[in-house]
Design an enzyme around this catalytic site. Structure first.
Site, PDB file in Angstrom:
ATOM      1  CE1 TYR A  33      -5.287  -3.588   4.635  1.00 51.45           C
ATOM      2  CE2 TYR A  33      -2.891  -3.581   4.464  1.00 51.45           C
ATOM      3  CZ  TYR A  33      -4.128  -3.747   3.888  1.00 51.45           C
ATOM      4  OH  TYR A  33      -4.225  -4.078   2.565  1.00 51.45           O
ATOM      5  CG  ASP A  76      -5.029  -1.320  -3.368  1.00 49.30           C
ATOM      6  OD1 ASP A  76      -5.471  -2.468  -3.197  1.00 49.30           O
ATOM      7  OD2 ASP A  76      -4.911  -0.482  -2.466  1.00 49.30           O
ATOM      8  CB  SER A 119      -8.374  -0.181  -2.990  1.00 46.78           C
ATOM      9  OG  SER A 119      -7.583  -0.057  -1.845  1.00 46.78           O
ATOM     10  CD  GLN A 179      -2.895   5.749  -3.918  1.00 47.24           C
ATOM     11  OE1 GLN A 179      -3.244   6.543  -4.776  1.00 47.24           O
ATOM     12  NE2 GLN A 179      -2.756   6.090  -2.652  1.00 47.24           N
ATOM     13  NE  ARG A 188      -4.375  -1.423   0.778  1.00 46.88           N
ATOM     14  CZ  ARG A 188      -5.577  -1.644   1.252  1.00 46.88           C
ATOM     15  NH1 ARG A 188      -5.824  -1.453   2.508  1.00 46.88           N
ATOM     16  NH2 ARG A 188      -6.545  -2.028   0.455  1.00 46.88           N
TER      17      ARG A 188
HETATM   18  P1  NAD Z   1      -9.535  -3.699   5.845  1.00 47.04           P
HETATM   19  O1  NAD Z   1     -10.441  -4.278   4.817  1.00 47.04           O
HETATM   20  O2  NAD Z   1      -8.380  -4.505   6.333  1.00 47.04           O
HETATM   21  O3  NAD Z   1     -10.438  -3.339   7.148  1.00 47.04           O
HETATM   22  C1  NAD Z   1     -11.611  -2.571   7.051  1.00 47.04           C
HETATM   23  C2  NAD Z   1     -11.685  -1.607   8.209  1.00 47.04           C
HETATM   24  O4  NAD Z   1     -12.024  -2.292   9.411  1.00 47.04           O
HETATM   25  C3  NAD Z   1     -10.402  -0.844   8.500  1.00 47.04           C
HETATM   26  O5  NAD Z   1     -10.635   0.534   8.388  1.00 47.04           O
HETATM   27  C4  NAD Z   1     -10.065  -1.253   9.939  1.00 47.04           C
HETATM   28  O6  NAD Z   1      -9.450  -0.215  10.673  1.00 47.04           O
HETATM   29  C5  NAD Z   1     -11.438  -1.571  10.472  1.00 47.04           C
HETATM   30  N1  NAD Z   1     -11.480  -2.364  11.714  1.00 47.04           N
HETATM   31  C6  NAD Z   1     -10.688  -3.409  12.113  1.00 47.04           C
HETATM   32  N2  NAD Z   1     -11.055  -3.831  13.323  1.00 47.04           N
HETATM   33  C7  NAD Z   1     -12.117  -3.052  13.719  1.00 47.04           C
HETATM   34  C8  NAD Z   1     -12.930  -3.007  14.877  1.00 47.04           C
HETATM   35  N3  NAD Z   1     -12.735  -3.829  15.904  1.00 47.04           N
HETATM   36  N4  NAD Z   1     -13.909  -2.078  14.928  1.00 47.04           N
HETATM   37  C9  NAD Z   1     -14.117  -1.203  13.920  1.00 47.04           C
HETATM   38  N5  NAD Z   1     -13.376  -1.211  12.793  1.00 47.04           N
HETATM   39  C10 NAD Z   1     -12.386  -2.115  12.708  1.00 47.04           C
HETATM   40  O7  NAD Z   1      -9.007  -2.266   5.456  1.00 47.04           O
HETATM   41  P2  NAD Z   1      -8.972  -1.517   4.036  1.00 47.04           P
HETATM   42  O8  NAD Z   1     -10.331  -1.048   3.717  1.00 47.04           O
HETATM   43  O9  NAD Z   1      -8.331  -2.397   3.046  1.00 47.04           O
HETATM   44  O10 NAD Z   1      -8.044  -0.247   4.299  1.00 47.04           O
HETATM   45  C11 NAD Z   1      -7.487   0.114   5.517  1.00 47.04           C
HETATM   46  C12 NAD Z   1      -6.672   1.400   5.381  1.00 47.04           C
HETATM   47  O11 NAD Z   1      -5.700   1.338   4.364  1.00 47.04           O
HETATM   48  C13 NAD Z   1      -7.482   2.636   5.087  1.00 47.04           C
HETATM   49  O12 NAD Z   1      -6.971   3.682   5.855  1.00 47.04           O
HETATM   50  C14 NAD Z   1      -7.208   2.926   3.671  1.00 47.04           C
HETATM   51  O13 NAD Z   1      -7.384   4.292   3.347  1.00 47.04           O
HETATM   52  C15 NAD Z   1      -5.771   2.524   3.593  1.00 47.04           C
HETATM   53  N6  NAD Z   1      -5.392   2.258   2.186  1.00 47.04           N
HETATM   54  C16 NAD Z   1      -4.219   2.781   1.719  1.00 47.04           C
HETATM   55  C17 NAD Z   1      -3.857   2.565   0.393  1.00 47.04           C
HETATM   56  C18 NAD Z   1      -2.572   3.111  -0.169  1.00 47.04           C
HETATM   57  O14 NAD Z   1      -1.921   3.892   0.481  1.00 47.04           O
HETATM   58  N7  NAD Z   1      -2.181   2.720  -1.375  1.00 47.04           N
HETATM   59  C19 NAD Z   1      -4.664   1.801  -0.428  1.00 47.04           C
HETATM   60  C20 NAD Z   1      -5.849   1.287   0.080  1.00 47.04           C
HETATM   61  C21 NAD Z   1      -6.196   1.524   1.417  1.00 47.04           C
END
Ligand code: NAD
Length: 386
Positions: free
Chosen positions: A235, A136, A139, A133, A128
């Site tokens: 994450y 990804d 995403s 991006q 990430r």
């Molecule tokens: P994910 O699918 O692993 O998890 C989904 C969400 O569940 C996350 O936001 C996590 O914090 C939340 N979660 C975990 N345990 C929880 C709990 N007990 N209660 C409530 N929420 C809980 O995550 P994702 O959607 O793949 O992305 C996570 C992060 O990564 C985000 O901040 C996203 O913006 C970031 N991201 C960055 C890039 C990049 O930089 N290239 C790309 C994609 C996502």
């Protein structure tokens, strides 16, 4: 090099790894493109559409595999339990296989792929970082799943989402609670707001508070020490059973007052935490709906059964595990862009360099030169206590 696109064989999978619109980019990069006949039909792309863009169609799957230097798939054998495992026998040394591979769930599949001499690159392992991006796929697919979750909820809820003032009285807006505000959760919030619902959301990562508010939703404040909840990749970290117990306790009031609860909470490489118990579901109004997008990794709701509709005390619980496939046109378009970007990052003049010294190539490579090479997969393969 010959780049081949097999038809997906996972039950119900409608996506295809390459759409006709991306073929010219690959031809220009020096590849020949061969697509299994009928591969795009589930996503609305006819063989003629591929041919019009310069691809060749191959009716025979075994011949397609035999002639391929690179295989682009949505689900490689690791992400296709059952029918996908038959493809392992069709792989050969020197071939490059790119797609979703779920390599940490059943690392023995990666081992079997390694034994064929093929190199496997897993789309789930894209780092990430900004440069990656465009690759990804997680995403992309989470965006689709978040959108679909809201439509499923709206379809099953015996109420409307928007507030209406009519001659027959005022219709109250639906109340939606989104638990887990990553990519899918943010999309779910945006879509529920577009439909006119009043939306609340919670995530263990406090950094998302402003994102929630910027979408017109309310961030639910809870007296929980979630200070160290985010790893350096963005994450969530696993929080421990006492944290989850307290979280369930604090969330119960919001869940009970919601018409719809959409859960997306995940911790990479682990079972999803149970955040909505059967007792919490039973405190909801009959007719309410829970859509659990964590169903594939165990579910955030105790009552979730993957891909089944469960009704308990009048509450409907849905656990779709492949929501992106229901939106196969956009799912395939986005996936095709992601997988092509990854492939082109490790190619020059129509040749793939699987040993390229590059963070993305190293980060996604699961097998090469006859062995499993990815540290996360090797860790899973190591015998306990070793
Ligand atoms: P994910 O699918 O692993 O998890 C989904 C969400 O569940 C996350 O936001 C996590 O914090 C939340 N979660 C975990 N345990 C929880 C709990 N007990 N209660 C409530 N929420 C809980 O995550 P994702 O959607 O793949 O992305 C996570 C992060 O990564 C985000 O901040 C996203 O913006 C970031 N991201 C960055 C890039 C990049 O930089 N290239 C790309 C994609 C996502």
């Amino acid at each position: 090099m010959i780049l081949a696109v097999p038809k997906e064989t996972f039950p119900g999978e409608r996506r295809v790894a390459l759409v006709p619109g991306v073929v010219p980019q690959l031809l220009k990069a020096g590849f020949e493109v061969v697509v299994q006949a009928g591969a795009g039909l589930g996503a609305g792309f006819a063989d003629a559409d591929y041919e019009a863009k310069g691809a060749r169609m191959e009716p025979d799957r075994a011949a397609l595999f035999a002639g391929a230097d690179v295989l682009l798939m949505v689900r490689t054998p690791g992400a296709n339990p059952g029918p996908g495992r038959d493809d392992i026998a069709l792989l050969r040394p020197g071939q490059v296989l790119v797609g979703l591979a779920d390599p940490t769930t059943d690392p023995a599949v990666a081992q079997a792929v390694a034994a064929t001499g093929a190199a496997l690159f897993a789309m789930e392992l894209i780092p990430r970082i900004s440069r990656a991006q465009s690759m990804d796929a997680l995403s992309s697919m989470a965006t689709l799943a978040g959108y679909k979750a809201v439509l499923l909820a709206a379809d099953h809820l015996p109420k409307m989402f928007p507030m209406l003032m009519t001659a027959a009285g005022t219709v109250a807006p639906a109340r939606v609670f989104v638990v887990g505000v990553g990519v899918a959760g943010l999309m779910a919030i945006a879509q529920a707001r577009r439909l006119g619902a009043v939306v609340e959301a919670y995530d263990v990562r406090p950094a998302v508070r402003e994102q929630v508010q910027s979408l017109g939703a309310k961030f639910v404040e809870m007296e929980l020490d979630a200070g160290e909840s985010e790893d350096k990749g963005g994450y969530a970290k696993a929080m421990g059973e006492e944290f989850y117990r307290r979280q369930r306790e604090l969330m119960a009031r919001v869940v009970a007052a919601s018409d719809v609860v959409i859960t997306t909470a995940a911790v990479p490489g682990r079972k999803a935490p149970v955040l909505v118990t059967a007792e919490m579901v039973r405190a909801m109004q009959p007719g309410s709906v829970v859509v659990d997008l964590a169903a594939a990794t165990g579910g955030n709701c105790e009552l979730t059964r993957p891909d089944q509709t469960v009704t308990d005390h009048g509450v409907t619980i849905l656990g779709p595990t492949n929501a992106a496939s229901d939106l196969a046109v956009d799912g395939s378009r986005m996936y095709a862009k992601n997988v092509t970007a990854l492939l082109l990052n490790m190619s020059a003049d129509g040749r793939v360099d699987i040993h390229k010294d590059d963070e993305i190539v190293a980060g996604t490579c699961v097998t090469r030169d006859g062995a499993v090479v990815h540290p996360l997969v090797l860790e899973r393969l190591a015998p306990a206590g070793a």
